[in-house]
Design a protein around this motif. Structure first.
Motif: not given
Length: 384
Positions: A201-202, A205, A208-209, A232, A236
């Protein structure tokens, strides 16, 4: 590129076309991969046509050749997983190529952290080797030629696949390596899966960033943004499924068929449905499944509750239970002594709403899949 093995109650993902076998491994092609292949072929055809000043038909031929080479690279990546798994006695159900790459489905988990690590890293290792070979070809070939462009794109693709898949988060291969490491240190496979799931999950994220940052800085074409965001989202979801699988797996030892199975209410063949239901209610077990027995008292069929409820009340005194029953031979059976792992194996191999729990030739009860799901995920809301 992910590898999967026996997640709890996961639907069969092999929904694509079976296109044959490679080294004895069934190969499937998902429809989403076909769409992506067409898109890549068209985009790359236009790129190659502009870069090399080629006619339109030549550009499309080059685009098609690039897609075939790319699919071959993905297939070799997955074969790295599959053949390594078989080397250590793990059966491989098949390889599926789909929108975001591919996955290898195995029939059981790795028996040890070491094997899990080797199987996980085999795919990225193959992609890294392909990337190095493509880089060498790019350097050796003359610039401005078709083969140089193809070698360059294959080098970039395989290096990106190798690096990205090595990131330490499920469902990526690096996440499976992280799981193996935590498993090896703690002797707890479920903890390893959960840790790698949260790491995934990290990674999702962070993806996405990074994608948004590169887009704002004009380093990433807007056309690539939806695909990268889809990657992404897929990461997730895969990470969430891994976390769920770990939590469910911890509860496997709680599976006790003798306690989970609903007791049956035996009725003789030919008994009117209304009479069978009346006897069951008077016996204090109105919800027990009705088990039809033959003249010798042997169980032969099970009344289907939905079919029984569909019979109008006024007809039930005149309709025998046999008319709304299913032969026990059509229902999957589970011996009462199976442990949790084997129960889950059987349920995934033979999906169904209910199972006959047996002890020798006797029927102990009926296991409803909803009861099993409630035991494994007590906080999860079950749909009726």
């Amino acid at each position: 590129m992910e590898q999967t093995s026996r997640p709890p109650r996961r639907p069969d993902r092999r929904l694509g076309l079976n296109v044959g076998r490679v080294f004895g491994v069934p190969l499937h092609l998902n429809g989403s991969m076909v769409l992506l292949a067409v898109l890549i072929a068209v985009l790359y055809a236009e790129f190659a046509r502009r870069q090399l000043a080629l006619p339109q038909i030549s550009g499309y031929l080059i685009g098609f050749g690039f897609v075939v080479s790319l699919l071959g690279s993905v297939l070799l990546h997955e074969l790295g997983h599959a053949l390594t798994a078989r080397r250590y006695g793990i059966g491989v159900r098949g390889i599926t190529l789909e929108l975001l790459g591919g996955y290898t489905e195995m029939d059981r988990d790795a028996p040890s952290p070491r094997v899990d690590l080797l199987v996980s890293l085999a795919g990225p290792a193959v992609s890294a080797v392909l990337g190095v070979l493509a880089v060498a070809a790019t350097i050796a070939l003359p610039e401005g030629t078709v083969v140089h462009q193809l070698a360059f794109q294959l080098a970039v693709s395989n290096v990106i696949v190798a690096v990205f898949n090595s990131l330490p988060g499920l469902p990526l291969d690096g996440g499976r390596a992280l799981r193996a490491a935590v498993w090896g240190m703690t002797r707890d496979r479920h903890l390893g899966t959960e840790v790698a799931g949260w790491a995934g999950r990290v990674v999702a994220g962070g993806t996405v960033a990074l994608v948004l940052l590169l887009t704002l800085a004009d380093y990433l074409a807007p056309l690539a943004l939806p695909l990268m965001l889809l990657v992404a989202v897929t990461l997730w979801r895969g990470a969430g499924q891994a976390i769920r699988a770990a939590r469910v797996g911890r509860r496997f030892p709680l599976i006790d068929l003798a306690r989970l199975a609903r007791p049956v209410w035996p009725v003789a063949t030919g008994t009117p449905l209304a009479e069978a239901q009346r006897r069951r209610a008077e016996g204090g077990q109105p919800g027990s499944p009705l088990l039809v027995t033959d003249s010798a008292g042997r169980p032969v069929a099970l009344v289907d509750p939905a079919a029984a409820d569909a019979v109008p009340v006024e007809r039930r005194p005149w309709l025998a239970v046999d008319a709304v029953a299913r032969s026990l031979g059509t229902l999957p059976a589970l011996p009462v002594g199976l442990d949790g792992e084997r129960v889950m194996d059987a349920v995934q191999t033979h999906p169904g709403a209910q199972y006959v729990v047996t002890s020798g030739e006797d029927v102990v009860g009926i296991l409803h899949i909803a009861d099993l799901a409630q035991l494994l995920e007590p906080n999860r809301k079950m749909t009726p």
